[in-house]
Write an enzyme that holds these catalytic residues in place. Structure first.
Site, PDB file in Angstrom:
ATOM      1  N   PHE B  39       0.848  -1.193   0.000  1.00 39.23           N
ATOM      2  CA  PHE B  39       0.000   0.000   0.000  1.00 39.23           C
ATOM      3  C   PHE B  39       0.883   1.243   0.000  1.00 39.23           C
ATOM      4  CE2 PHE B  39      -2.413  -3.467   1.740  1.00 39.23           C
ATOM      5  CZ  PHE B  39      -3.690  -3.289   1.214  1.00 39.23           C
ATOM      6  N   VAL B  77       2.294  -1.761   4.504  1.00 44.34           N
ATOM      7  CA  VAL B  77       2.043  -0.332   4.354  1.00 44.34           C
ATOM      8  C   VAL B  77       3.392   0.381   4.318  1.00 44.34           C
ATOM      9  CG1 VAL B  77       1.078   1.681   5.533  1.00 44.34           C
ATOM     10  CG2 VAL B  77      -0.179  -0.476   5.539  1.00 44.34           C
ATOM     11  N   CYS B  78       3.606   1.215   3.326  1.00 42.14           N
ATOM     12  CA  CYS B  78       4.889   1.924   3.207  1.00 42.14           C
ATOM     13  C   CYS B  78       5.109   2.862   4.385  1.00 42.14           C
ATOM     14  CB  CYS B  78       4.942   2.739   1.915  1.00 42.14           C
ATOM     15  SG  CYS B  78       6.346   3.875   1.873  1.00 42.14           S
ATOM     16  N   ILE B  79       6.252   2.739   5.022  1.00 43.61           N
ATOM     17  CA  ILE B  79       6.496   3.508   6.254  1.00 43.61           C
ATOM     18  C   ILE B  79       6.555   5.019   6.001  1.00 43.61           C
ATOM     19  CG2 ILE B  79       9.017   3.151   6.127  1.00 43.61           C
ATOM     20  CD1 ILE B  79       8.910   3.067   9.253  1.00 43.61           C
ATOM     21  N   ALA B  82       3.128   6.249   5.140  1.00 41.25           N
ATOM     22  CA  ALA B  82       2.255   6.108   6.306  1.00 41.25           C
ATOM     23  C   ALA B  82       2.518   7.200   7.341  1.00 41.25           C
ATOM     24  CB  ALA B  82       2.444   4.732   6.931  1.00 41.25           C
TER      25      ALA B  82
END
Lengths: 135, 132
Positions: B39, B77-79, B82
């Site tokens: 994501f 989820v991409c840090i 995010a």
């Protein structure tokens, strides 16, 4: 890494209206560490990402156009620009910033990274890829 | 065949998440494998447990979490994306001083780096992008 794949990052959006251009660059920079065969494509409003003379001081956002000039240091040396998209927007190649890389296979000669292509040539570039990421 | 899926848009605003979810179900129904779902951009908003859609609407976060639980999917989820958008796990919430209970990552999702996106491009037979 034995398994080298051809990655193409397609950039279709203007640089500051949405976050796609910036976050696409972030993927490209991280991806460079994986030593894959990387190309970037700029088409539609994405050609504005490479426009020279960008100044974001008036909109209170961090400018990132200088990062494109550093891509060569990350081994990202193929930036395909679709010329029909330029023409449609009243731009020519002279409106883009100069982006070069030092060719390690040719005595570190400085060479242009921007490769102008028409629509048919761009389609061919896309067809040759293993992984296409569109932003 | 081994698939990976990239979701680039947030839930409800855009069809991206719905389409990706239905594609994921179809892939699994056909007996294929899903290596990872990543994501990115506003897509990270699919991974917050704090969304409360109206009761007569679909709950996309819940659908993803349930699919992940049923098929042991890796939802990443991409840090960086995010953090920009306020999606945090316990460690990140603490690291950035956001206080007790601030973590909002949904069940079945994990936060990790963009390297996971590149890696799934290398490891999968097909990487399918759902976005604008």
């Amino acid at each position: 890494m034995a398994d080298v794949r051809r990655f193409l990052y397609i950039n279709r959006k203007a640089p500051y209206g949405t976050i796609y251009a910036l976050e696409s660059l972030e993927v490209v920079l991280i991806g460079a560490a994986f030593e894959q065969d990387v190309s970037l494509a700029f088409l539609d409003d994405g050609v504005f990402q490479l426009a020279k003379g960008q100044d974001t001081s008036g909109i209170g956002m961090k400018g990132f156009s200088a990062i494109y000039r550093a891509l060569g240091d990350y081994g990202v040396t193929k930036l395909y620009v679709e010329t029909d998209s330029l023409a449609t927007r009243g731009l020519t190649l002279d409106d883009l910033q100069a982006i070069t890389f030092e060719d390690e296979n040719d005595g570190y000669t400085e060479k242009p990274s921007i490769i102008p292509v028409n629509k048919a040539e761009m389609a061919k570039v896309m067809a040759e890829q293993d992984v296409v990421l569109s932003f | 065949m081994k698939f990976s899926i990239l979701v680039n848009e947030g839930p409800y605003t855009h069809q991206s998440s719905d389409s990706a979810l239905q594609f994921a179900r179809a892939v699994l129904d056909k007996g294929h494998e899903i290596y990872r779902v990543f994501f990115y951009h506003d897509g990270v908003n699919n991974g917050t447990r704090l969304t409360v859609p109206p009761v007569d609407d679909r709950n996309l976060q819940k659908r993803w979490s349930e699919l992940a639980a049923a098929h042991a999917l890796d939802l990443v989820v991409c840090i960086a994306a995010a953090q920009r958008r306020g999606v945090l796990d316990e460690g990140e919430a603490k690291r950035h001083g956001k206080g007790e209970g601030a973590a909002n990552i949904a069940p079945g999702f994990r936060i990790s780096g963009l390297g996971q996106l590149i890696e799934m491009g290398i490891q999968s037979d097909r990487l399918v992008v759902f976005g604008d």
